[in-house]
Motif scaffolding. Structure first.
Motif, PDB file in Angstrom:
ATOM      1  N   PHE A   1       0.910  -1.209   0.037  1.00  0.00           N
ATOM      2  CA  PHE A   1       0.029  -0.036  -0.055  1.00  0.00           C
ATOM      3  C   PHE A   1       0.803   1.253  -0.023  1.00  0.00           C
ATOM      4  CE2 PHE A   1      -3.041  -3.153   1.080  1.00  0.00           C
ATOM      5  CZ  PHE A   1      -4.370  -2.762   1.008  1.00  0.00           C
ATOM      6  N   PRO A   2       0.403   2.438  -0.862  1.00  0.00           N
ATOM      7  CA  PRO A   2       1.258   3.438  -0.596  1.00  0.00           C
ATOM      8  C   PRO A   2       1.138   4.121   0.908  1.00  0.00           C
ATOM      9  CG  PRO A   2      -0.206   3.688  -2.346  1.00  0.00           C
ATOM     10  CD  PRO A   2      -0.720   2.489  -1.653  1.00  0.00           C
ATOM     11  N   LYS A   3       2.386   4.822   1.184  1.00  0.00           N
ATOM     12  CA  LYS A   3       2.364   5.258   2.333  1.00  0.00           C
ATOM     13  C   LYS A   3       2.079   6.869   2.761  1.00  0.00           C
ATOM     14  CE  LYS A   3       4.208   1.102   3.794  1.00  0.00           C
ATOM     15  NZ  LYS A   3       4.092   0.342   2.656  1.00  0.00           N
ATOM     16  N   ASP A   4       1.831   7.341   1.571  1.00  0.00           N
ATOM     17  CA  ASP A   4       1.451   8.880   1.497  1.00  0.00           C
ATOM     18  C   ASP A   4      -0.082   9.042   1.497  1.00  0.00           C
ATOM     19  OD1 ASP A   4       1.180   9.927  -1.503  1.00  0.00           O
ATOM     20  OD2 ASP A   4       2.176   8.170  -1.275  1.00  0.00           O
ATOM     21  N   LYS A   5      -0.477  10.266   1.903  1.00  0.00           N
ATOM     22  CA  LYS A   5      -1.917  10.488   2.087  1.00  0.00           C
ATOM     23  C   LYS A   5      -2.632  10.464   0.616  1.00  0.00           C
ATOM     24  CE  LYS A   5      -5.349  14.014   3.337  1.00  0.00           C
ATOM     25  NZ  LYS A   5      -5.458  15.441   4.046  1.00  0.00           N
TER      26      LYS A   5
ATOM     27  N   ASN B   1      -1.637   9.209  -2.511  1.00  0.00           N
ATOM     28  CA  ASN B   1      -1.686   7.991  -3.529  1.00  0.00           C
ATOM     29  C   ASN B   1      -2.409   7.039  -2.500  1.00  0.00           C
ATOM     30  OD1 ASN B   1      -0.301   8.699  -5.662  1.00  0.00           O
ATOM     31  ND2 ASN B   1       1.568   8.900  -4.121  1.00  0.00           N
ATOM     32  N   LEU B   2      -2.442   6.929  -1.136  1.00  0.00           N
ATOM     33  CA  LEU B   2      -3.462   6.001  -0.580  1.00  0.00           C
ATOM     34  C   LEU B   2      -4.702   6.434  -0.572  1.00  0.00           C
ATOM     35  CD1 LEU B   2      -3.672   3.194   1.115  1.00  0.00           C
ATOM     36  CD2 LEU B   2      -3.113   4.657   3.064  1.00  0.00           C
ATOM     37  N   GLY B   3      -5.013   7.471  -0.458  1.00  0.00           N
ATOM     38  CA  GLY B   3      -6.514   8.026  -0.599  1.00  0.00           C
ATOM     39  C   GLY B   3      -6.921   7.795  -1.937  1.00  0.00           C
ATOM     40  N   ARG B   4      -6.100   7.821  -3.044  1.00  0.00           N
ATOM     41  CA  ARG B   4      -6.701   8.116  -4.384  1.00  0.00           C
ATOM     42  C   ARG B   4      -6.901   6.388  -4.504  1.00  0.00           C
ATOM     43  NH1 ARG B   4      -3.896   5.794  -7.805  1.00  0.00           N
ATOM     44  NH2 ARG B   4      -1.852   5.983  -7.176  1.00  0.00           N
ATOM     45  N   VAL B   5      -5.954   5.515  -4.277  1.00  0.00           N
ATOM     46  CA  VAL B   5      -6.234   4.016  -4.587  1.00  0.00           C
ATOM     47  C   VAL B   5      -7.632   3.408  -3.962  1.00  0.00           C
ATOM     48  CG1 VAL B   5      -4.431   2.911  -2.971  1.00  0.00           C
ATOM     49  CG2 VAL B   5      -4.891   1.773  -5.082  1.00  0.00           C
ATOM     50  N   LEU B   6      -7.749   3.844  -2.754  1.00  0.00           N
ATOM     51  CA  LEU B   6      -8.908   3.485  -2.041  1.00  0.00           C
ATOM     52  C   LEU B   6     -10.043   3.902  -2.807  1.00  0.00           C
ATOM     53  CD1 LEU B   6      -7.729   3.992   1.835  1.00  0.00           C
ATOM     54  CD2 LEU B   6      -7.862   1.853   0.443  1.00  0.00           C
ATOM     55  N   LYS B   7      -9.902   5.132  -2.902  1.00  0.00           N
ATOM     56  CA  LYS B   7     -11.307   5.774  -3.726  1.00  0.00           C
ATOM     57  C   LYS B   7     -11.602   4.844  -4.880  1.00  0.00           C
ATOM     58  CE  LYS B   7     -13.343  10.119  -5.284  1.00  0.00           C
ATOM     59  NZ  LYS B   7     -12.963  11.741  -5.254  1.00  0.00           N
ATOM     60  N   GLU B   8     -10.604   4.748  -5.801  1.00  0.00           N
ATOM     61  CA  GLU B   8     -10.745   4.007  -6.862  1.00  0.00           C
ATOM     62  C   GLU B   8     -11.287   2.949  -6.737  1.00  0.00           C
ATOM     63  OE1 GLU B   8      -6.842   3.665  -8.557  1.00  0.00           O
ATOM     64  OE2 GLU B   8      -6.793   5.715  -9.317  1.00  0.00           O
ATOM     65  N   HIS B   9     -11.370   2.016  -5.627  1.00  0.00           N
ATOM     66  CA  HIS B   9     -11.936   0.803  -5.498  1.00  0.00           C
ATOM     67  C   HIS B   9     -12.955   0.719  -4.658  1.00  0.00           C
ATOM     68  CE1 HIS B   9      -8.909  -1.518  -7.681  1.00  0.00           C
ATOM     69  NE2 HIS B   9      -7.986  -0.499  -7.286  1.00  0.00           N
ATOM     70  N   HIS B  10     -13.353   2.195  -4.145  1.00  0.00           N
ATOM     71  CA  HIS B  10     -14.684   2.188  -3.451  1.00  0.00           C
ATOM     72  C   HIS B  10     -14.611   1.519  -2.025  1.00  0.00           C
ATOM     73  CE1 HIS B  10     -16.502   3.912  -6.691  1.00  0.00           C
ATOM     74  NE2 HIS B  10     -16.209   2.949  -7.476  1.00  0.00           N
ATOM     75  N   LEU B  11     -13.350   1.728  -1.454  1.00  0.00           N
ATOM     76  CA  LEU B  11     -13.074   1.188  -0.140  1.00  0.00           C
ATOM     77  C   LEU B  11     -12.495   2.145   0.880  1.00  0.00           C
ATOM     78  CD1 LEU B  11     -10.706  -1.904  -1.518  1.00  0.00           C
ATOM     79  CD2 LEU B  11     -13.087  -2.052  -0.186  1.00  0.00           C
ATOM     80  N   GLN B  12     -12.992   1.833   2.222  1.00  0.00           N
ATOM     81  CA  GLN B  12     -12.560   2.706   3.098  1.00  0.00           C
ATOM     82  C   GLN B  12     -11.340   2.044   3.896  1.00  0.00           C
ATOM     83  OE1 GLN B  12     -15.872   3.651   6.041  1.00  0.00           O
ATOM     84  NE2 GLN B  12     -16.980   2.631   4.561  1.00  0.00           N
TER      85      GLN B  12
END
Length: 299
Positions: A47-51, A53-64
């Motif tokens: 998982f990305p360690k920065d806000k 990129n991590l926020g982006r990848v989670l949003k892309e997959h509709h995950l919290q």
């Protein structure tokens, strides 16, 4: 009462055993997590360690973002140093709305040492738990002040593995120290799962669910077998595929009015246990058990 279901990425890629799913992409893990029905995920090594990129990848997959592991060292360092160590991960989790930060005590752990038998786990004298509890409480109070409660994870191969060791942590810490109940680790350690929920239900703030293959656990020699050996032999599986009665467990949680996240976390060899298929199996078993005792599942 309401529950939310999340998934750990360890079924797809095991950070302690990179040969298990090392080639599997984060994209595959998150896509299949969501496809299996889960609405949240814990973090892992890929998982990305920065806000951003991590926020982006989670949003892309509709995950919290639900939570993630922090390797604690409070058996060997001060609370002040641990607060410095935990701060970067804590701030990332705070900014992305994580429910808790998972704290595991890893000083001298053998959980990730392939040639160290389970019997080589660190042993803390009971008298030392008072000072340890004071340090842990200070760290937990800091985490709470930042808006991300600490969830203490008892774990095979660590200084807090057994039910007795967990009792000593709970008895020597303040209420800021939440309890992460991990069904598989507690049963593997010989603990009374329902008894722990009954005693500490008011402090449970996170739940990990895995199941135990009883026939595999029966063959374990703790003087010879490492924790990772046991994982490779398939001691863990998802809820509904082993010996743990999840109907009773969900009833025990309901009796204590637990609400929040329940995570499926079952480290297995993905070549033998297809991660997506087992994720679906675990979701369905948890859903059936939770609905039967009156929970509703938040999608």
């Amino acid at each position: 009462m309401k529950l939310k279901f999340g998934m750990s990425p360890i079924s797809w890629s095991n950070d302690d055993l990179p040969e298990l799913g090392g080639e599997t992409s984060l994209e595959t893990c998150l896509r299949e997590t969501r496809l299996a029905g889960f609405t949240g995920t814990e973090t892992g090594g890929k998982f990305p360690k920065d806000k951003a990129n991590l926020g982006r990848v989670l949003k892309e997959h509709h995950l919290q973002l639900v939570s993630g592991w922090f390797s604690g060292q409070l058996l060997n360092i001060s609370a002040e140093q641990e607060i410095i160590n935990i701060r970067p991960q804590l701030e990332l989790f705070r900014d992305l709305g994580a429910a808790v930060i998972v704290y595991g005590e890893t000083w001298n752990t053998v959980q990730n040492v392939r040639n160290a038998p389970l019997s080589d786990k660190p042993i803390l004298p009971e008298a030392d738990f008072t000072a340890y509890g004071e340090r842990l409480t200070k760290v937990a109070e800091y985490c709470a002040s930042e808006g991300v409660p600490l969830a203490f994870h008892h774990h095979m191969g660590t200084g807090v593995e057994t039910e007795r060791e967990l009792d000593l942590v709970m008895q020597n810490t303040g209420d800021a120290v939440g309890l992460l109940v991990d069904t598989g680790h507690l049963v593997f350690a010989g603990g009374d799962l329902m008894g722990v929920v009954d005693r500490y239900g008011h402090r449970i703030n996170h739940v990990h669910t895995k199941d135990i293959r009883q026939e595999v656990m029966a063959t374990v020699d703790r003087t010879k077998d490492s924790f990772l050996d046991c994982v490779l032999r398939g001691v863990f599986t998802v809820p509904g595929d082993g010996m743990i009665d999840y109907g009773r467990f969900m009833q025990a949680l309901a009796d204590k009015n637990y609400e929040g996240w329940v995570i499926v976390e079952a480290e297995q060899d993905p070549a033998k246990a297809n991660p997506f298929e087992y994720a679906v199996m675990g979701y369905n078993a948890l859903q059936q058990a939770a609905l039967a005792v009156g929970y509703s599942i938040i999608d």
